[in-house]
Motif scaffolding. Structure first.
Motif, PDB file in Angstrom:
ATOM      1  N   PHE A 176       9.796  -2.343   7.307  1.00 16.69           N
ATOM      2  CA  PHE A 176       9.315  -1.322   8.239  1.00 16.69           C
ATOM      3  C   PHE A 176       9.720  -1.660   9.661  1.00 16.69           C
ATOM      4  O   PHE A 176      10.341  -0.852  10.362  1.00 16.69           O
ATOM      5  CB  PHE A 176       7.785  -1.196   8.131  1.00 16.69           C
ATOM      6  CG  PHE A 176       7.188  -0.355   9.215  1.00 16.69           C
ATOM      7  CD1 PHE A 176       7.462   1.007   9.281  1.00 16.69           C
ATOM      8  CD2 PHE A 176       6.373  -0.928  10.171  1.00 16.69           C
ATOM      9  CE1 PHE A 176       6.914   1.775  10.280  1.00 16.69           C
ATOM     10  CE2 PHE A 176       5.825  -0.152  11.179  1.00 16.69           C
ATOM     11  CZ  PHE A 176       6.096   1.202  11.236  1.00 16.69           C
ATOM     12  N   TRP A 177       9.419  -2.887  10.076  1.00 18.38           N
ATOM     13  CA  TRP A 177       9.722  -3.242  11.471  1.00 18.38           C
ATOM     14  C   TRP A 177      11.226  -3.355  11.701  1.00 18.38           C
ATOM     15  O   TRP A 177      11.714  -3.037  12.784  1.00 18.38           O
ATOM     16  CB  TRP A 177       9.013  -4.536  11.850  1.00 18.38           C
ATOM     17  CG  TRP A 177       7.541  -4.339  12.002  1.00 18.38           C
ATOM     18  CD1 TRP A 177       6.567  -4.835  11.197  1.00 18.38           C
ATOM     19  CD2 TRP A 177       6.870  -3.565  13.002  1.00 18.38           C
ATOM     20  NE1 TRP A 177       5.333  -4.427  11.628  1.00 18.38           N
ATOM     21  CE2 TRP A 177       5.489  -3.640  12.736  1.00 18.38           C
ATOM     22  CE3 TRP A 177       7.291  -2.798  14.085  1.00 18.38           C
ATOM     23  CZ2 TRP A 177       4.533  -2.995  13.511  1.00 18.38           C
ATOM     24  CZ3 TRP A 177       6.336  -2.158  14.862  1.00 18.38           C
ATOM     25  CH2 TRP A 177       4.974  -2.254  14.579  1.00 18.38           C
TER      26      TRP A 177
ATOM     27  N   GLU B 164       0.819  -1.213   0.000  1.00 17.05           N
ATOM     28  CA  GLU B 164       0.000   0.000   0.000  1.00 17.05           C
ATOM     29  C   GLU B 164       0.853   1.264   0.000  1.00 17.05           C
ATOM     30  O   GLU B 164       0.431   2.305  -0.461  1.00 17.05           O
ATOM     31  CB  GLU B 164      -0.913   0.026   1.243  1.00 17.05           C
ATOM     32  CG  GLU B 164      -1.997  -1.006   1.245  1.00 17.05           C
ATOM     33  CD  GLU B 164      -1.537  -2.319   1.847  1.00 17.05           C
ATOM     34  OE1 GLU B 164      -2.373  -3.013   2.421  1.00 17.05           O
ATOM     35  OE2 GLU B 164      -0.329  -2.639   1.747  1.00 17.05           O
TER      36      GLU B 164
ATOM     37  N   GLY C 256       7.491  -5.215   2.645  1.00 16.18           N
ATOM     38  CA  GLY C 256       7.220  -3.915   3.246  1.00 16.18           C
ATOM     39  C   GLY C 256       7.120  -4.019   4.750  1.00 16.18           C
ATOM     40  O   GLY C 256       7.761  -3.259   5.499  1.00 16.18           O
ATOM     41  N   ASN C 257       6.366  -5.001   5.196  1.00 19.77           N
ATOM     42  CA  ASN C 257       6.194  -5.224   6.625  1.00 19.77           C
ATOM     43  C   ASN C 257       7.533  -5.475   7.313  1.00 19.77           C
ATOM     44  O   ASN C 257       7.893  -4.813   8.290  1.00 19.77           O
ATOM     45  CB  ASN C 257       5.266  -6.433   6.799  1.00 19.77           C
ATOM     46  CG  ASN C 257       5.032  -6.769   8.247  1.00 19.77           C
ATOM     47  OD1 ASN C 257       5.903  -7.339   8.877  1.00 19.77           O
ATOM     48  ND2 ASN C 257       3.883  -6.380   8.767  1.00 19.77           N
TER      49      ASN C 257
ATOM     50  N   VAL D 210      -1.363  -9.325   5.897  1.00 21.58           N
ATOM     51  CA  VAL D 210      -0.088  -8.743   6.295  1.00 21.58           C
ATOM     52  C   VAL D 210       0.083  -7.433   5.536  1.00 21.58           C
ATOM     53  O   VAL D 210       0.461  -7.425   4.365  1.00 21.58           O
ATOM     54  CB  VAL D 210       1.075  -9.700   5.978  1.00 21.58           C
ATOM     55  CG1 VAL D 210       2.387  -9.068   6.351  1.00 21.58           C
ATOM     56  CG2 VAL D 210       0.887 -11.016   6.707  1.00 21.58           C
ATOM     57  N   ALA D 211      -0.214  -6.337   6.206  1.00 22.09           N
ATOM     58  CA  ALA D 211       0.059  -5.029   5.623  1.00 22.09           C
ATOM     59  C   ALA D 211       1.399  -4.553   6.176  1.00 22.09           C
ATOM     60  O   ALA D 211       2.000  -5.211   7.018  1.00 22.09           O
ATOM     61  CB  ALA D 211      -1.048  -4.059   5.982  1.00 22.09           C
ATOM     62  N   TRP D 212       1.865  -3.385   5.724  1.00 16.72           N
ATOM     63  CA  TRP D 212       3.219  -2.986   6.131  1.00 16.72           C
ATOM     64  C   TRP D 212       3.314  -2.666   7.608  1.00 16.72           C
ATOM     65  O   TRP D 212       4.384  -2.716   8.197  1.00 16.72           O
ATOM     66  CB  TRP D 212       3.711  -1.808   5.288  1.00 16.72           C
ATOM     67  CG  TRP D 212       2.917  -0.545   5.453  1.00 16.72           C
ATOM     68  CD1 TRP D 212       1.816  -0.179   4.765  1.00 16.72           C
ATOM     69  CD2 TRP D 212       3.169   0.503   6.374  1.00 16.72           C
ATOM     70  NE1 TRP D 212       1.347   1.024   5.190  1.00 16.72           N
ATOM     71  CE2 TRP D 212       2.176   1.485   6.179  1.00 16.72           C
ATOM     72  CE3 TRP D 212       4.146   0.719   7.351  1.00 16.72           C
ATOM     73  CZ2 TRP D 212       2.119   2.656   6.933  1.00 16.72           C
ATOM     74  CZ3 TRP D 212       4.090   1.891   8.093  1.00 16.72           C
ATOM     75  CH2 TRP D 212       3.082   2.841   7.869  1.00 16.72           C
ATOM     76  N   TYR D 213       2.177  -2.350   8.233  1.00 20.93           N
ATOM     77  CA  TYR D 213       2.223  -1.957   9.648  1.00 20.93           C
ATOM     78  C   TYR D 213       1.788  -3.101  10.570  1.00 20.93           C
ATOM     79  O   TYR D 213       1.828  -2.972  11.780  1.00 20.93           O
ATOM     80  CB  TYR D 213       1.323  -0.741   9.883  1.00 20.93           C
ATOM     81  CG  TYR D 213      -0.062  -0.932   9.303  1.00 20.93           C
ATOM     82  CD1 TYR D 213      -1.035  -1.601  10.029  1.00 20.93           C
ATOM     83  CD2 TYR D 213      -0.391  -0.472   8.030  1.00 20.93           C
ATOM     84  CE1 TYR D 213      -2.284  -1.813   9.494  1.00 20.93           C
ATOM     85  CE2 TYR D 213      -1.632  -0.676   7.490  1.00 20.93           C
ATOM     86  CZ  TYR D 213      -2.583  -1.354   8.229  1.00 20.93           C
ATOM     87  OH  TYR D 213      -3.819  -1.586   7.704  1.00 20.93           O
ATOM     88  N   THR D 214       1.341  -4.239   9.996  1.00 23.49           N
ATOM     89  CA  THR D 214       0.808  -5.307  10.844  1.00 23.49           C
ATOM     90  C   THR D 214       1.911  -5.908  11.714  1.00 23.49           C
ATOM     91  O   THR D 214       2.982  -6.221  11.206  1.00 23.49           O
ATOM     92  CB  THR D 214       0.247  -6.451   9.985  1.00 23.49           C
ATOM     93  OG1 THR D 214      -0.258  -5.905   8.796  1.00 23.49           O
ATOM     94  CG2 THR D 214      -0.799  -7.237  10.732  1.00 23.49           C
ATOM     95  N   PRO D 215       1.652  -6.085  13.020  1.00 24.19           N
ATOM     96  CA  PRO D 215       2.626  -6.829  13.823  1.00 24.19           C
ATOM     97  C   PRO D 215       2.617  -8.297  13.405  1.00 24.19           C
ATOM     98  O   PRO D 215       1.569  -8.950  13.432  1.00 24.19           O
ATOM     99  CB  PRO D 215       2.131  -6.666  15.255  1.00 24.19           C
ATOM    100  CG  PRO D 215       1.092  -5.614  15.208  1.00 24.19           C
ATOM    101  CD  PRO D 215       0.521  -5.610  13.824  1.00 24.19           C
ATOM    102  N   THR D 216       3.747  -8.803  13.010  1.00 23.49           N
ATOM    103  CA  THR D 216       3.844 -10.200  12.579  1.00 23.49           C
ATOM    104  C   THR D 216       4.855 -10.925  13.449  1.00 23.49           C
ATOM    105  O   THR D 216       5.409 -10.329  14.391  1.00 23.49           O
ATOM    106  CB  THR D 216       4.325 -10.280  11.122  1.00 23.49           C
ATOM    107  OG1 THR D 216       5.551  -9.569  11.032  1.00 23.49           O
ATOM    108  CG2 THR D 216       3.324  -9.694  10.165  1.00 23.49           C
TER     109      THR D 216
END
Lengths: 78, 211, 248
Positions: B62-63, B25, B58-59, C28-34
């Motif tokens: 980012f983290w 996104e 991306g995820n 799983v979006a870019w901000y999701t805690p995984t």
């Protein structure tokens, strides 16, 4: 590509990449063995060269890892 | 953040060599290559390698960036200065202690030197006293011996004199007795005692008895 | 999965452990805690607790935790000083961060059921790209155009120099690739091998051998985890040296 024949070729290719790992093993062994030979001749200089040893091993090993990567790509990405 | 994602996306494509693109996104530029979107979906859904599943990049990135920034800030603000301070403190303490030890060693060396010196002095003093005493005793002894020698000599001389006197008097009385006896003998035999002849006879006879 | 083999209940899914899953929900979006997020945070937590909590006592005579923290500090410090020289020490905190991050991510990945963040090319790629971009920037800022001397080998004969320059440029741009793939490849390979051996344990006849093999591989992987962290850091130092002193 689809089909049995394509899969056959894929698996043969993956198997061939295993040779790459074997040769990388030869390379790493060569680095370590030569280091040991040098270190036994001049033990006082050996301690200062451990960093060089690791760099050499890392480079030799990286190429083996590349062949592993080729295998992975063949298996999963092609 | 955004540029990092872009960069990572290009790297990922380079690394994997895969005909895929970031489906994310936050990366609208990815829409340039939307024709490959299906391939990416296929890779994600089918049994592909999880590492090559670009939809999760991306995820992860980012983290990862969040974690690295937090870790970097904590380490560079708290841990590194603290450990550097501890290490330099220790270095300071070590050099201080070493210098103190060196000082103590110097002091000990000085004390030893002083002790040695005192010992040597005491020894030489003692030797001097011993030598002096010995000399005194020697002198006294010699004096006493000399005195004794002199006394002995005096006594000897005295004794010799007396012996000589006694011998002389004994000679004299023996001579007188012999003269008297001789005179009496001559007279009783009817002769006339000639004093001079008797003395001469006596002298010739007594030679050898009287020195 | 291509390696799936079904026969006598034998199932190999060596790559399943690397799947990224959301902790809550499905997408799983870019901000999701995984699980990546979880293990990244645990890694950071472990690194911070070693260096920050370990050095909390600030004792002249260090406790056990403090000695470990100081040894880690000393290892990285000496590495930079030996390879990149005194000027390299300016970047000490970042290199220490890299070393601790990679080392703890590798080691935590060996905890059973754990997720290995450094087995993902996205993660190692960013680490390597950060080093590459950073080092190149430092090179140009410190040396200006002289940084290009790195590719122009003056000790070689003039005729050979252009060829060498091409090789040097290629090897320079391969650096982030090899740096990231070496780390991720080592981690993937080690974990996959352990998983495959563990899969063999389903057959009763070879189960003891499989268990011994898993134990042996595990010990080897602990070594590899530390060696890879060391190698990643030492190569960063080598690249930093090239940036600080580009002339050969």
């Amino acid at each position: 590509m689809e089909g049995e024949l394509a899969n056959l070729g894929k698996y043969i290719g993956v198997g061939l990449t295993a040779f790459g790992m074997g040769f990388a093993a030869l390379g790493v062994g060569n680095v370590a063995g030569n280091f040991l030979a040098g270190a036994l001749r001049n033990p006082s200089a050996a301690a200062g060269q451990t960093a060089t040893l690791f760099i050499g091993m890392a480079f030799a090993e990286a190429l083996g890892i590349f062949s592993f990567l080729v295998a992975l790509l063949l298996m999963f990405a092609v | 953040m955004f540029s990092l994602l872009q960069e990572a996306a290009t790297t990922a494509v380079e690394i994997t060599g895969e005909e895929a693109v970031v489906i994310d996104e936050t990366a609208p530029h990815a829409a340039d290559a939307h024709t490959y979107g299906d391939a990416a979906h296929y890779a994600a859904e089918s049994a592909g390698l999880p590492q090559l599943d670009v939809t999760t990049f991306g995820n992860q990135i980012f983290w990862l960036v969040v974690t690295l920034v937090v870790l970097y800030l904590v380490l560079s603000r708290v841990a590194v200065p603290r450990i550097a301070a501890v290490l330099s403190d220790r270095q300071g303490a070590l050099t201080g202690d070493l210098m103190a030890a060196e000082e103590f060693k110097q002091k000990a060396r000085e004390a030893e030197a002083a002790y040695d010196k005192a010992l040597a002095e005491a020894r030489s003093e003692a030797q001097r006293i011993v030598a002096q005493n010995r000399a005194e005793i020697q002198a006294e002894l010699e004096r006493a011996i000399a005195k004794a020698d002199a006394e002995i000599a005096a006594r000897t001389a005295e004794s010799e004199a007396r012996i000589r006197e006694i011998r002389a008097s004994a000679d004299q009385s023996a001579r007188e007795v012999a003269r008297d006896v001789t005179a009496a003998l001559v007279e009783s035999l009817g002769g006339t005692a000639d004093a001079a002849a008797i003395d001469a006879a006596l002298d010739s006879r007594m030679k050898g008895f009287v020195q | 999965m291509a390696t799936e083999a079904t026969g006598g209940g034998l199932e190999f899914k060596p790559m399943e452990q690397f799947e990224v899953k959301a902790l809550f929900g499905e997408t799983v979006a870019w901000y999701t805690p995984t699980n990546v997020t979880l293990w990244l945070f645990l890694t950071a937590l472990a690194a911070i607790s070693l260096l920050v909590l370990g050095s909390r006592g600030r004792a002249i005579v260090p406790s056990r935790a403090q000695s470990v923290a100081e040894l880690t500090y000393g290892l990285v410090h000496k590495m930079i000083e030996d390879i990149a020289g005194k000027e390299g020490l300016r970047y000490f905190p970042y290199i220490l961060t890299l070393f601790l991050f990679v080392a703890f991510a590798n080691l935590l990945g060996l905890v059973p059921m754990a997720f290995t963040v450094t087995s993902h090319i996205a993660v190692t790629g960013i680490l390597a790209m950060a080093v590459f971009v950073g080092v190149t920037a430092i090179g140009f800022i410190k040396n200006g155009a002289h940084f290009l001397d790195l590719f122009w080998v003056r000790s070689a004969p003039l005729a050979v120099r252009p060829i060498l320059a091409v090789i040097e440029v290629i090897s320079y741009f391969v650096r982030p690739l090899s740096l990231s793939i070496r780390l991720a490849g080592n981690m993937i390979a080690g974990h996959a091998v352990i998983k495959v051996f563990a899969g063999f344990a389903a057959i009763a006849a070879v189960a003891p051998v499989a268990v011994v093999a898993v134990v042996g591989m595990y010990a080897f992987e602990v070594l590899v985890a530390l060696v890879q962290a060391y190698v990643f850091t030492i190569l960063t130092c080598v690249y930093l040296k090239d940036a600080l002193h580009p002339s050969h």
